[in-house]
Design an enzyme around this catalytic site. Sequence first.
Site, PDB file in Angstrom:
ATOM      1  N   ASP A  77       0.835  -1.206   0.000  1.00 46.09           N
ATOM      2  CA  ASP A  77       0.000   0.000   0.000  1.00 46.09           C
ATOM      3  C   ASP A  77       0.868   1.254   0.000  1.00 46.09           C
ATOM      4  O   ASP A  77       0.638   2.187  -0.747  1.00 46.09           O
ATOM      5  CB  ASP A  77      -0.966  -0.002   1.210  1.00 46.09           C
ATOM      6  CG  ASP A  77      -0.277  -0.233   2.554  1.00 46.09           C
ATOM      7  OD1 ASP A  77       0.937  -0.535   2.597  1.00 46.09           O
ATOM      8  OD2 ASP A  77      -0.964  -0.125   3.587  1.00 46.09           O
ATOM      9  N   ASP A 108       7.046   3.851   3.417  1.00 43.26           N
ATOM     10  CA  ASP A 108       7.243   5.008   4.283  1.00 43.26           C
ATOM     11  C   ASP A 108       8.746   5.068   4.635  1.00 43.26           C
ATOM     12  O   ASP A 108       9.539   5.539   3.832  1.00 43.26           O
ATOM     13  CB  ASP A 108       6.328   4.806   5.500  1.00 43.26           C
ATOM     14  CG  ASP A 108       6.290   5.980   6.458  1.00 43.26           C
ATOM     15  OD1 ASP A 108       6.603   7.104   6.053  1.00 43.26           O
ATOM     16  OD2 ASP A 108       5.940   5.770   7.634  1.00 43.26           O
ATOM     17  N   PHE A 125       0.036  11.689   7.373  1.00 40.44           N
ATOM     18  CA  PHE A 125      -0.566  10.385   7.653  1.00 40.44           C
ATOM     19  C   PHE A 125      -1.851  10.245   6.848  1.00 40.44           C
ATOM     20  O   PHE A 125      -2.738  11.088   6.924  1.00 40.44           O
ATOM     21  CB  PHE A 125      -0.823  10.188   9.144  1.00 40.44           C
ATOM     22  CG  PHE A 125      -0.980   8.731   9.488  1.00 40.44           C
ATOM     23  CD1 PHE A 125       0.136   7.912   9.626  1.00 40.44           C
ATOM     24  CD2 PHE A 125      -2.245   8.163   9.620  1.00 40.44           C
ATOM     25  CE1 PHE A 125      -0.010   6.548   9.895  1.00 40.44           C
ATOM     26  CE2 PHE A 125      -2.393   6.801   9.894  1.00 40.44           C
ATOM     27  CZ  PHE A 125      -1.273   5.997  10.028  1.00 40.44           C
TER      28      PHE A 125
HETATM   29  P1  IMP Z   1       7.617   1.469   6.578  1.00 41.22           P
HETATM   30  O1  IMP Z   1       8.183   0.186   7.104  1.00 41.22           O
HETATM   31  O2  IMP Z   1       7.969   2.639   7.458  1.00 41.22           O
HETATM   32  O3  IMP Z   1       7.948   1.725   5.131  1.00 41.22           O
HETATM   33  O4  IMP Z   1       6.055   1.405   6.767  1.00 41.22           O
HETATM   34  C1  IMP Z   1       5.233   0.743   5.943  1.00 41.22           C
HETATM   35  C2  IMP Z   1       3.917   0.402   6.632  1.00 41.22           C
HETATM   36  O5  IMP Z   1       3.515   1.392   7.591  1.00 41.22           O
HETATM   37  C3  IMP Z   1       2.837   0.360   5.590  1.00 41.22           C
HETATM   38  O6  IMP Z   1       2.705  -0.932   5.055  1.00 41.22           O
HETATM   39  C4  IMP Z   1       1.623   0.821   6.361  1.00 41.22           C
HETATM   40  O7  IMP Z   1       0.979  -0.291   6.964  1.00 41.22           O
HETATM   41  C5  IMP Z   1       2.146   1.707   7.462  1.00 41.22           C
HETATM   42  N1  IMP Z   1       2.004   3.145   7.111  1.00 41.22           N
HETATM   43  C6  IMP Z   1       2.988   4.015   6.804  1.00 41.22           C
HETATM   44  N2  IMP Z   1       2.509   5.239   6.565  1.00 41.22           N
HETATM   45  C7  IMP Z   1       1.173   5.154   6.709  1.00 41.22           C
HETATM   46  C8  IMP Z   1       0.102   6.109   6.585  1.00 41.22           C
HETATM   47  O8  IMP Z   1       0.275   7.312   6.273  1.00 41.22           O
HETATM   48  N3  IMP Z   1      -1.154   5.626   6.818  1.00 41.22           N
HETATM   49  C9  IMP Z   1      -1.396   4.335   7.165  1.00 41.22           C
HETATM   50  N4  IMP Z   1      -0.436   3.409   7.286  1.00 41.22           N
HETATM   51  C10 IMP Z   1       0.840   3.814   7.063  1.00 41.22           C
END
Ligand code: IMP
Length: 185
Positions: free
Chosen positions: A103, A106, A155
């Site tokens: 999805d 981040d 977010f």
């Molecule tokens: P990362 O490991 O920091 O890249 O985070 C990835 C995961 O964090 C995604 O698969 C989402 O489940 C969650 N995530 C990151 N940003 C958002 C956001 O803005 N809204 C909702 N979920 C998020």
Amino acid sequence: MQDYRTFLAEVLVTREQLQSRIAALGREISHDYQGEELLLICILRGGVLFLTDLIREIDVPLAVDFMAVSSYGSGARESSGQVRITLDLNTSVEGKNVILVEDIVDSGHTIASVLDLLATRHPKSLVVCTLLDKAERREEDVPIKYRGFTIPNKFVFGYGLDIDEYYRNLPFVGVVDLEKYRPEE
Ligand code: IMP
Ligand code: MG
């Protein structure tokens, strides 16, 4: 559960924009993998809506499978460096053309860990397809082959993305006004 309209700051990506961008991604993937077969791996749960819309736009033979991961430590809206597999694949990736469907990327920690793990299982090819790319927040360099939208550091929720597990069903991607959102006790 709080009505999302009370904390929706703005609609960032509309239903129509999602639909047309996903159709374009599907065409691009179909073109790139002509004459091949694909295994799309979706990371639960946020990627589910994207996966199911995306595969309807791809016209090469494909299979799907699912993985779930959870990240240790820090707050609910931050992912830490450490990721644990909570649900593993049912199928082997060996010798397959794998597209990892997410999805949102981040910090990049989640996708980087999953890529490392899958690479040890010898797929024929392995790339990432993410609907949203919160590029400013990247802490770990991850290769993204297919990207729906680059978004600002806010977010977001809807279209698979949750706030405390709710609001995944909304057909658009919205920005949360964190001053107005009230987590349940
Ligand atoms: P990362 O490991 O920091 O890249 O985070 C990835 C995961 O964090 C995604 O698969 C989402 O489940 C969650 N995530 C990151 N940003 C958002 C956001 O803005 N809204 C909702 N979920 C998020
Ligand atoms: Mg999540």
